[in-house]
Design a protein around this motif. Sequence first.
Motif, PDB file in Angstrom:
ATOM      1  N   PRO A 194      -3.205  34.745 -18.668  1.00 57.51           N
ATOM      2  CA  PRO A 194      -3.421  33.427 -18.071  1.00 57.51           C
ATOM      3  C   PRO A 194      -3.272  32.271 -19.057  1.00 57.51           C
ATOM      4  O   PRO A 194      -2.502  31.341 -18.833  1.00 57.51           O
ATOM      5  CB  PRO A 194      -4.850  33.516 -17.520  1.00 57.51           C
ATOM      6  N   PHE A 195      -4.010  32.311 -20.157  1.00 61.45           N
ATOM      7  CA  PHE A 195      -3.865  31.272 -21.191  1.00 61.45           C
ATOM      8  C   PHE A 195      -4.614  31.695 -22.441  1.00 61.45           C
ATOM      9  O   PHE A 195      -5.753  32.134 -22.356  1.00 61.45           O
ATOM     10  CB  PHE A 195      -4.421  29.922 -20.712  1.00 61.45           C
ATOM     11  N   PRO A 196      -3.987  31.527 -23.601  1.00 60.85           N
ATOM     12  CA  PRO A 196      -2.606  31.083 -23.810  1.00 60.85           C
ATOM     13  C   PRO A 196      -1.614  32.199 -23.486  1.00 60.85           C
ATOM     14  O   PRO A 196      -1.935  33.376 -23.642  1.00 60.85           O
ATOM     15  CB  PRO A 196      -2.576  30.723 -25.297  1.00 60.85           C
ATOM     16  N   LYS A 197      -0.438  31.841 -23.034  1.00 63.44           N
ATOM     17  CA  LYS A 197       0.553  32.828 -22.584  1.00 63.44           C
ATOM     18  C   LYS A 197       1.287  33.427 -23.778  1.00 63.44           C
ATOM     19  O   LYS A 197       2.443  33.134 -24.053  1.00 63.44           O
ATOM     20  CB  LYS A 197       1.518  32.201 -21.589  1.00 63.44           C
ATOM     21  N   ARG A 198       0.568  34.269 -24.461  1.00 65.48           N
ATOM     22  CA  ARG A 198       1.102  34.974 -25.623  1.00 65.48           C
ATOM     23  C   ARG A 198       0.223  36.177 -25.910  1.00 65.48           C
ATOM     24  O   ARG A 198      -0.862  36.330 -25.327  1.00 65.48           O
ATOM     25  CB  ARG A 198       1.139  34.058 -26.854  1.00 65.48           C
ATOM     26  N   LEU A 199       0.690  37.020 -26.788  1.00 62.07           N
ATOM     27  CA  LEU A 199      -0.137  38.129 -27.236  1.00 62.07           C
ATOM     28  C   LEU A 199      -1.188  37.621 -28.226  1.00 62.07           C
ATOM     29  O   LEU A 199      -0.989  36.608 -28.905  1.00 62.07           O
ATOM     30  CB  LEU A 199       0.726  39.199 -27.910  1.00 62.07           C
ATOM     31  N   GLY A 200      -2.290  38.327 -28.306  1.00 63.75           N
ATOM     32  CA  GLY A 200      -3.314  37.947 -29.270  1.00 63.75           C
ATOM     33  C   GLY A 200      -2.872  38.250 -30.689  1.00 63.75           C
ATOM     34  O   GLY A 200      -2.092  39.181 -30.934  1.00 63.75           O
ATOM     35  N   ASN A 201      -3.352  37.466 -31.628  1.00 66.84           N
ATOM     36  CA  ASN A 201      -3.066  37.700 -33.035  1.00 66.84           C
ATOM     37  C   ASN A 201      -4.233  38.472 -33.667  1.00 66.84           C
ATOM     38  O   ASN A 201      -5.400  38.172 -33.387  1.00 66.84           O
ATOM     39  CB  ASN A 201      -2.894  36.372 -33.778  1.00 66.84           C
ATOM     40  N   PRO A 202      -3.940  39.457 -34.507  1.00 67.97           N
ATOM     41  CA  PRO A 202      -5.020  40.200 -35.162  1.00 67.97           C
ATOM     42  C   PRO A 202      -6.033  39.306 -35.865  1.00 67.97           C
ATOM     43  O   PRO A 202      -7.220  39.626 -35.928  1.00 67.97           O
ATOM     44  CB  PRO A 202      -4.274  41.100 -36.152  1.00 67.97           C
ATOM     45  N   GLU A 203      -5.561  38.169 -36.377  1.00 63.95           N
ATOM     46  CA  GLU A 203      -6.469  37.247 -37.062  1.00 63.95           C
ATOM     47  C   GLU A 203      -7.519  36.681 -36.094  1.00 63.95           C
ATOM     48  O   GLU A 203      -8.624  36.314 -36.522  1.00 63.95           O
ATOM     49  CB  GLU A 203      -5.679  36.106 -37.705  1.00 63.95           C
ATOM     50  N   GLU A 204      -7.178  36.596 -34.804  1.00 64.35           N
ATOM     51  CA  GLU A 204      -8.147  36.108 -33.821  1.00 64.35           C
ATOM     52  C   GLU A 204      -9.236  37.157 -33.566  1.00 64.35           C
ATOM     53  O   GLU A 204     -10.405  36.810 -33.346  1.00 64.35           O
ATOM     54  CB  GLU A 204      -7.424  35.728 -32.532  1.00 64.35           C
ATOM     55  N   TYR A 205      -8.847  38.416 -33.591  1.00 63.40           N
ATOM     56  CA  TYR A 205      -9.851  39.486 -33.524  1.00 63.40           C
ATOM     57  C   TYR A 205     -10.774  39.387 -34.735  1.00 63.40           C
ATOM     58  O   TYR A 205     -11.997  39.457 -34.605  1.00 63.40           O
ATOM     59  CB  TYR A 205      -9.159  40.852 -33.498  1.00 63.40           C
ATOM     60  N   ALA A 206     -10.190  39.236 -35.909  1.00 65.21           N
ATOM     61  CA  ALA A 206     -10.978  39.145 -37.141  1.00 65.21           C
ATOM     62  C   ALA A 206     -11.935  37.962 -37.093  1.00 65.21           C
ATOM     63  O   ALA A 206     -13.076  38.051 -37.581  1.00 65.21           O
ATOM     64  CB  ALA A 206     -10.061  39.038 -38.350  1.00 65.21           C
ATOM     65  N   GLN A 207     -11.493  36.862 -36.498  1.00 63.67           N
ATOM     66  CA  GLN A 207     -12.341  35.674 -36.383  1.00 63.67           C
ATOM     67  C   GLN A 207     -13.590  35.971 -35.556  1.00 63.67           C
ATOM     68  O   GLN A 207     -14.707  35.587 -35.927  1.00 63.67           O
ATOM     69  CB  GLN A 207     -11.544  34.534 -35.742  1.00 63.67           C
ATOM     70  N   LEU A 208     -13.411  36.683 -34.427  1.00 63.73           N
ATOM     71  CA  LEU A 208     -14.559  37.032 -33.603  1.00 63.73           C
ATOM     72  C   LEU A 208     -15.448  38.056 -34.311  1.00 63.73           C
ATOM     73  O   LEU A 208     -16.680  37.985 -34.238  1.00 63.73           O
ATOM     74  CB  LEU A 208     -14.098  37.574 -32.251  1.00 63.73           C
ATOM     75  N   ALA A 209     -14.830  38.999 -35.006  1.00 67.26           N
ATOM     76  CA  ALA A 209     -15.615  39.987 -35.756  1.00 67.26           C
ATOM     77  C   ALA A 209     -16.503  39.287 -36.789  1.00 67.26           C
ATOM     78  O   ALA A 209     -17.684  39.638 -36.949  1.00 67.26           O
ATOM     79  CB  ALA A 209     -14.694  40.990 -36.437  1.00 67.26           C
ATOM     80  N   LEU A 210     -15.955  38.309 -37.484  1.00 64.55           N
ATOM     81  CA  LEU A 210     -16.750  37.561 -38.465  1.00 64.55           C
ATOM     82  C   LEU A 210     -17.919  36.843 -37.802  1.00 64.55           C
ATOM     83  O   LEU A 210     -19.031  36.821 -38.342  1.00 64.55           O
ATOM     84  CB  LEU A 210     -15.870  36.550 -39.197  1.00 64.55           C
ATOM     85  N   THR A 211     -17.667  36.261 -36.640  1.00 64.76           N
ATOM     86  CA  THR A 211     -18.749  35.570 -35.921  1.00 64.76           C
ATOM     87  C   THR A 211     -19.863  36.550 -35.568  1.00 64.76           C
ATOM     88  O   THR A 211     -21.054  36.259 -35.743  1.00 64.76           O
ATOM     89  CB  THR A 211     -18.211  34.911 -34.648  1.00 64.76           C
ATOM     90  N   MET A 212     -19.480  37.730 -35.080  1.00 61.08           N
ATOM     91  CA  MET A 212     -20.486  38.747 -34.735  1.00 61.08           C
ATOM     92  C   MET A 212     -21.272  39.204 -35.959  1.00 61.08           C
ATOM     93  O   MET A 212     -22.472  39.469 -35.884  1.00 61.08           O
ATOM     94  CB  MET A 212     -19.812  39.948 -34.075  1.00 61.08           C
ATOM     95  N   LEU A 213     -20.602  39.290 -37.095  1.00 59.95           N
ATOM     96  CA  LEU A 213     -21.266  39.721 -38.320  1.00 59.95           C
ATOM     97  C   LEU A 213     -22.193  38.638 -38.869  1.00 59.95           C
ATOM     98  O   LEU A 213     -23.301  38.939 -39.332  1.00 59.95           O
ATOM     99  CB  LEU A 213     -20.228  40.083 -39.380  1.00 59.95           C
ATOM    100  N   GLU A 214     -21.761  37.398 -38.802  1.00 62.07           N
ATOM    101  CA  GLU A 214     -22.484  36.316 -39.474  1.00 62.07           C
ATOM    102  C   GLU A 214     -23.582  35.692 -38.627  1.00 62.07           C
ATOM    103  O   GLU A 214     -24.565  35.176 -39.173  1.00 62.07           O
ATOM    104  CB  GLU A 214     -21.496  35.237 -39.916  1.00 62.07           C
ATOM    105  N   CYS A 215     -23.433  35.697 -37.310  1.00 64.62           N
ATOM    106  CA  CYS A 215     -24.431  35.061 -36.441  1.00 64.62           C
ATOM    107  C   CYS A 215     -25.588  36.030 -36.191  1.00 64.62           C
ATOM    108  O   CYS A 215     -25.424  37.048 -35.513  1.00 64.62           O
ATOM    109  CB  CYS A 215     -23.795  34.645 -35.114  1.00 64.62           C
TER     110      CYS A 215
END
Length: 261
Positions: free
Chosen positions: A221-242
Motif C-alpha cells: 500500500p505505501f510506500p510502494k517498494r520493498l522494505g530495506n534491511p536498514e528499516e528492520y534494523a531501525q525497528l530492532a534498535l528501537t525495541m532494544l533501546e526503549c
Amino acid sequence: MEISSNTPAVVTGGASGLGEATARAIAAKGAKVAIFDMNEEKGEAVAKDIGGVFCKVNVTSEEDVDAGFAKAREAHGQERILVNCAGIGNAIKTASRSKEDGSIKHFPLSAFEFVIQVNLIGTFRCIAKSAAGMLTLDPLSDDGDRGAIVNTASVAGEDGQMGQAAYAASKGGVIGMTLPIARDLMSEGIRVNTILPGIFNTPLMNAAPPQVKEALAASVPFPKRLGNPEEYAQLALTMLECGYFNGEDVRLDGAIRMAPR
C-alpha cells in the motif's frame, strides 16, 4: 537499554540480509557483535568489517549453539543483546495434484519439520540459552534491566499464502511464544519483542526477476517498494533501546496484507 561501547551482542543470521543490517546498526552504536551464521565466508567478512567475531552456528544443533555462545562470550563477555534473524522458508502445498499426470502428492513431513526446527525451535534454543546467561548479569538500571531480545517472525505468521504452511506455522509459533517468554523473564529484567517483516529487499529477493520484484513492490500500500534491511534494523534498535517496549509483535510491512497467492 543504552547501547554503548563494548555492549556485548549476538545476532543470528547476521551474515546477510536483515541480520547483517542489524549487526551493522548495533555495532555502529559501539556494541561488540558476535555473528552466528552458516555462511563462513560472508560471516567472517561482516564480522571483520564491524570489529566483531564470527561463530559458525547451525541453530538446529545444540552443540553448535553452545559452542557459538561460548566463543562469543570468550571474545566479548556475556551478551546483553540477542537478535534472532536466522531462518529459512519453502513453498509446498499441503496436498496437490500433478498437472502432467494427475498424480497426487503431499507436503513431505521432513521438509515441514526442517522449517520448524530452524525457524521456531532454533529461535527458542537461542533465546533460552542467551536468557540463562543474561540472568548472571547485574542490572543496568533502577528498573532492573539485564538484557533485551528481538526475534524475527513474518507477516506470513498472520496471513500466510498458498504453499506457506510450514513457514507460516514456524513464524506463527515465534509470534505466539513472544508474550509467554516475556512473562517468563519479566522478574529478571529481560525484555522480549518480535518483528514481523513484510516483503524485504534481501539477498533471497535479489535473485527474483525484476518483473517479480516490481509486482511485489506494487502490492505494498505505501510506500510502494520493498522494505530495506536498514528499516528492520531501525525497528530492532528501537525495541532494544526503549525500556518500555516489551512483549510485543510488530508488523513492519508498509500496511500490506498478503493475498492467498
